[in-house]
Motif scaffolding. Structure first.
Motif, PDB file in Angstrom:
ATOM      1  N   ASP A 412       0.872  -1.097   0.035  1.00 26.14           N
ATOM      2  CA  ASP A 412       0.113  -0.053  -0.012  1.00 26.14           C
ATOM      3  C   ASP A 412       0.954   1.249  -0.010  1.00 26.14           C
ATOM      4  N   GLY A 413       2.007   1.356   0.718  1.00 23.35           N
ATOM      5  CA  GLY A 413       3.000   2.422   0.732  1.00 23.35           C
ATOM      6  C   GLY A 413       3.269   3.018  -0.750  1.00 23.35           C
ATOM      7  N   CYS A 414       3.394   2.138  -1.710  1.00 25.92           N
ATOM      8  CA  CYS A 414       3.643   2.634  -3.036  1.00 25.92           C
ATOM      9  C   CYS A 414       2.289   2.881  -3.965  1.00 25.92           C
ATOM     10  N   ARG A 415       1.075   2.463  -3.426  1.00 23.60           N
ATOM     11  CA  ARG A 415      -0.007   2.752  -4.126  1.00 23.60           C
ATOM     12  C   ARG A 415      -0.909   3.762  -3.614  1.00 23.60           C
ATOM     13  N   THR A 416      -0.350   4.584  -2.851  1.00 23.91           N
ATOM     14  CA  THR A 416      -1.100   5.815  -2.266  1.00 23.91           C
ATOM     15  C   THR A 416      -1.413   6.781  -3.563  1.00 23.91           C
ATOM     16  N   PRO A 417      -2.343   7.526  -3.335  1.00 23.16           N
ATOM     17  CA  PRO A 417      -3.031   8.354  -4.526  1.00 23.16           C
ATOM     18  C   PRO A 417      -1.586   9.518  -4.946  1.00 23.16           C
ATOM     19  N   MET A 418      -1.745   9.577  -6.204  1.00 29.13           N
ATOM     20  CA  MET A 418      -0.904  10.522  -6.897  1.00 29.13           C
ATOM     21  C   MET A 418      -1.204  11.816  -6.381  1.00 29.13           C
ATOM     22  N   VAL A 419      -0.125  12.757  -6.260  1.00 28.46           N
ATOM     23  CA  VAL A 419      -0.183  13.971  -5.491  1.00 28.46           C
ATOM     24  C   VAL A 419      -0.201  15.243  -6.926  1.00 28.46           C
ATOM     25  N   TRP A 420      -1.418  15.778  -7.011  1.00 29.68           N
ATOM     26  CA  TRP A 420      -1.517  16.662  -8.246  1.00 29.68           C
ATOM     27  C   TRP A 420      -1.238  18.301  -7.698  1.00 29.68           C
ATOM     28  N   ALA A 421      -2.035  18.485  -6.497  1.00 22.46           N
ATOM     29  CA  ALA A 421      -1.915  19.888  -6.285  1.00 22.46           C
ATOM     30  C   ALA A 421      -1.674  19.871  -4.681  1.00 22.46           C
ATOM     31  N   ALA A 422      -0.599  20.636  -4.200  1.00 19.70           N
ATOM     32  CA  ALA A 422      -0.269  20.543  -2.945  1.00 19.70           C
ATOM     33  C   ALA A 422      -1.449  21.214  -1.978  1.00 19.70           C
ATOM     34  N   GLN A 423      -1.963  22.072  -2.427  1.00 18.97           N
ATOM     35  CA  GLN A 423      -2.873  22.790  -1.496  1.00 18.97           C
ATOM     36  C   GLN A 423      -4.203  22.457  -1.448  1.00 18.97           C
ATOM     37  N   ASP A 424      -4.480  21.756  -2.498  1.00 21.17           N
ATOM     38  CA  ASP A 424      -5.670  21.079  -2.642  1.00 21.17           C
ATOM     39  C   ASP A 424      -6.239  20.076  -1.825  1.00 21.17           C
ATOM     40  N   GLU A 425      -7.527  19.849  -1.478  1.00 22.96           N
ATOM     41  CA  GLU A 425      -8.032  18.747  -0.609  1.00 22.96           C
ATOM     42  C   GLU A 425      -7.478  17.552  -1.273  1.00 22.96           C
ATOM     43  N   GLN A 426      -7.077  16.601  -0.501  1.00 24.00           N
ATOM     44  CA  GLN A 426      -6.744  15.283  -1.155  1.00 24.00           C
ATOM     45  C   GLN A 426      -5.528  15.510  -2.131  1.00 24.00           C
ATOM     46  N   SER A 427      -4.983  16.574  -2.082  1.00 22.68           N
ATOM     47  CA  SER A 427      -3.829  16.896  -3.226  1.00 22.68           C
ATOM     48  C   SER A 427      -4.181  16.703  -4.515  1.00 22.68           C
ATOM     49  N   GLY A 428      -5.583  16.861  -4.837  1.00 18.73           N
ATOM     50  CA  GLY A 428      -6.193  17.035  -6.094  1.00 18.73           C
ATOM     51  C   GLY A 428      -6.749  15.796  -6.670  1.00 18.73           C
ATOM     52  N   PHE A 429      -6.326  14.961  -5.693  1.00 13.05           N
ATOM     53  CA  PHE A 429      -6.644  13.153  -6.422  1.00 13.05           C
ATOM     54  C   PHE A 429      -8.283  12.988  -6.557  1.00 13.05           C
ATOM     55  N   THR A 430      -8.838  13.585  -5.451  1.00 13.44           N
ATOM     56  CA  THR A 430     -10.514  13.126  -5.385  1.00 13.44           C
ATOM     57  C   THR A 430     -11.194  14.326  -4.532  1.00 13.44           C
ATOM     58  N   THR A 431     -12.319  14.628  -4.675  1.00  6.57           N
ATOM     59  CA  THR A 431     -13.095  15.415  -3.889  1.00  6.57           C
ATOM     60  C   THR A 431     -13.845  14.599  -2.733  1.00  6.57           C
ATOM     61  N   GLY A 432     -13.595  13.294  -2.457  1.00  7.07           N
ATOM     62  CA  GLY A 432     -14.231  12.434  -1.646  1.00  7.07           C
ATOM     63  C   GLY A 432     -13.198  11.777  -0.627  1.00  7.07           C
ATOM     64  N   ALA A 433     -13.323  10.878  -0.129  1.00  6.36           N
ATOM     65  CA  ALA A 433     -12.546  10.088   0.733  1.00  6.36           C
ATOM     66  C   ALA A 433     -11.699   8.858  -0.165  1.00  6.36           C
ATOM     67  N   PRO A 434     -10.472   9.346  -0.060  1.00  9.44           N
ATOM     68  CA  PRO A 434      -9.542   8.056  -0.872  1.00  9.44           C
ATOM     69  C   PRO A 434      -9.441   6.807  -0.450  1.00  9.44           C
ATOM     70  N   TRP A 435      -9.590   5.952  -1.363  1.00 11.86           N
ATOM     71  CA  TRP A 435      -9.378   4.637  -0.822  1.00 11.86           C
ATOM     72  C   TRP A 435      -7.990   4.108  -0.069  1.00 11.86           C
ATOM     73  N   LEU A 436      -7.118   5.020  -0.274  1.00 14.66           N
ATOM     74  CA  LEU A 436      -5.852   4.867   0.534  1.00 14.66           C
ATOM     75  C   LEU A 436      -5.823   6.347   0.955  1.00 14.66           C
ATOM     76  N   PRO A 437      -4.998   6.474   2.281  1.00 11.83           N
ATOM     77  CA  PRO A 437      -4.755   7.916   2.599  1.00 11.83           C
ATOM     78  C   PRO A 437      -3.772   8.570   1.691  1.00 11.83           C
ATOM     79  N   VAL A 438      -4.005   9.972   1.434  1.00 16.05           N
ATOM     80  CA  VAL A 438      -3.138  10.894   0.628  1.00 16.05           C
ATOM     81  C   VAL A 438      -1.898  10.999   1.631  1.00 16.05           C
TER      82      VAL A 438
END
Length: 551
Positions: A412-438
């Motif tokens: 899981d440590g290599c499968r966490t969500p991609m980080v697109w935007a540093a200041q956005d919620e969930q770093s821009g990956f999703t507007t919901g609750a991510p399947w793995l923590p960002v």
């Protein structure tokens, strides 16, 4: 973002049938790349949204990990319908849109075919387990118990325990090299082979440019079901959980890597060759004989185009000594093999953490990857220099990590969500609750921050990939004169038009090396490369790149 590759594929120089030879492939783990609908899981529309970014890296192709219909016990590597998109990822129309958009950007699209096993919910297995007389009774590996009721032999599952699971319907065991919910197909049955080739034909007809073939050496098992011998302690060098997993106590002579596999691979290659410019990339899972098998599977022009083994996915750092050893072994075991190298993927700890690389080390390894003979796989986020994420036990999803925690924390440590935007919620990956923590540590290296900095690791990767494409000798030339001069690895890449000299200090201290004499010029200065005449001193993580034209 700077899109360097915005050309129609039909008019691209990458339309040659050997585009894959020396090509750079970007791996996408779809669950964690980009969510488009707020459910916390990445999807096909999310990938399409980010294709401009990928094209801007300058890569040749994308490889998308499985998105087929699946109960997701192993997150898509347990397929229940090879011809359907799992609803969590979208619809077939979404994939066609992705394919068309990628081709418009000059990107090839490879998909991940998992042929060695299916989900236990696949209709083939549902029918096969119903009784011993049905038309698909022999489509999976079934065997009677020993007289005392124990499994037919000593084969072990990669995910722990016996590789055999008792089935009360048939009163037999079935083979599963992975989870009990992932029964192995019986490749000794020609009907199974034909059905799987039909699956490949379905996707080739749709327009995919090739396949990444999961666990390619697991297709066949020993028909006699002979026991595997024990593996001596000093040879237990598996990449994943080598000491805590009893799977690594065996030499898997009979449960995988069988000689019958060659004929099937030739059938698959023959099918692929009916379509222009398609390629097959095989994953070889064998800690002891990976390079040898890679050579067998890529020899000549009738088998796989390329394969990758796990030598550069190990915990062991890429010292000059070890890297030369790998290439020496490759040359001695399989001189005509075409490798595809990866430093990170969805199964191992990210290499920035695994090798404890500082910023200079991350940059040097990016250039090294682009200079080595073979094709190259980059794993999403690698171009940002992402470290491994720390996922606490209560958030783990990977059954492998849950089984062997805490000595092995899983994937899981290599499968966490991609980080697109540093200041956005969930770093821009999703507007919901991510399947793995960002990962908050990874968010500091988000794409928007990296993209804005000309000297960032992201822009360094772009320049390294561009260098590879600029010099044909680095793409597909020969490799010779590999030397280990203390901590410095050096080698020569060459084609009909040019020679490129490469030297990398992979050690912790400064070291000297004699550079070749003659009419050489330095290249890659924008990457930090040096080029001088005579004797040079290379600091840790420093490298030298020089070229001279022939004629």
């Amino acid at each position: 973002m700077n899109v360097q590759n915005n050309v129609d594929l039909k008019h691209s120089t990458k339309t040659a049938s050997d585009w894959w030879r020396g090509g750079v492939i970007y791996q996408i783990y779809p669950r964690s790349f980009q969510d488009s609908n707020g459910d916390g899981i990445g999807d096909l529309r999310g990938i399409t949204r980010r294709l401009d970014y990928i094209a801007g890296l300058g890569v040749d192709a994308i490889w998308i990990s499985p998105f087929f219909k699946s109960p997701m016990k192993d997150f898509g590597y347990d397929v229940s319908d090879y011809r359907a998109i799992d609803p969590m990822f979208g619809r077939m129309e979404d994939f066609q849109t992705l394919l068309d958009r990628a081709h418009g950007l000059g990107l090839r699209v490879m998909i991940d075919l998992v042929l060695s096993h299916t989900s236990d919910q696949h209709p083939w297995f549902v029918e096969s387990r119903s009784n011993r007389e049905n038309p698909k009774a022999d489509w999976y590996v079934w065997a009677d118990p020993k007289p005392d009721g124990t499994p037919p032999n000593n084969w072990l599952s990669i995910f722990g325990g016996s590789a055999w699971q008792w089935d009360t319907r048939r009163q037999q065991y079935y083979l599963h090299n992975f989870l009990t919910s992932q029964p192995d197909l019986n490749f000794h049955n020609p009907d199974v082979q034909d059905a799987l080739l039909d699956v490949a034909r379905f996707w080739l007809d749709m327009g995919v440019d090739g396949f990444r073939l999961d666990t390619i050496n697991f297709y066949f098992h020993d028909a006699q079901l002979r026991d595997n011998p024990a593996l001596p302690l000093d040879q237990r060098n598996a990449t994943i959980a080598p000491m805590v997993n009893p799977y690594n106590h065996q030499d898997h002579l009979y449960s995988k890597s069988q000689p019958e596999n060659i004929a099937f691979l030739e059938r698959l290659r023959a099918l692929t060759d009916q379509y222009d410019g398609r390629a097959c990339l095989g994953e070889v899972g064998d800690a002891q004989r990976g390079l040898e098998i890679m050579g067998e599977y890529t020899r000549g022009d009738k088998r796989m185009h390329m394969c990758y083994a796990f030598e550069f996915l190990e915990k062991r750092r890429l010292t000059a000594e070890y890297t030369k050893h790998v290439f020496d072994q490759l040359l001695s075991k399989a001189g005509d093999a075409w490798p595809c190298w990866a430093f990170s993927n969805h199964d191992v700890q990210r290499h920035a953490s695994r090798w404890d690389l500082d910023e200079a080390g991350i940059r040097q390894h990016a250039v090294l990857m682009m200079c080595l003979r073979g094709s190259a796989c980059l794993y999403q986020g690698e171009e940002l220099g992402l470290p491994e994420a720390d996922v606490p036990f209560e958030h783990l999803q990977d059954p492998y990590g849950i089984e062997f925690w805490p000595e092995y924390k899983g994937r899981d440590g290599c499968r966490t969500p991609m980080v697109w935007a540093a200041q956005d919620e969930q770093s821009g990956f999703t507007t919901g609750a991510p399947w793995l923590p960002v990962s908050t540590a990874q968010a500091e290296r988000a794409v928007d921050r990296m993209d804005a900095d000309p000297q960032s690791v992201l822009n360094h990767y772009r320049r390294a990939i561009a260098l590879r494409h600029e010099y044909p000798a680095l793409m597909s030339g020969t490799q010779s004169d590999m030397r280990e001069t203390g901590p410095i690895l050096s080698f020569l890449r060459e084609d009909d038009t040019q020679q490129v000299f490469c030297a990398f200090n992979l050690g912790d201290g400064a070291a000297e090396i004699d550079l070749p004499e003659g009419n050489w010029r330095c290249i890659g200065q924008d990457l930090g490369a040096i080029g001088v005449q005579g004797r040079a001193t290379l600091a840790p993580s420093q490298f030298c790149l020089m070229v001279r034209e022939k004629g």
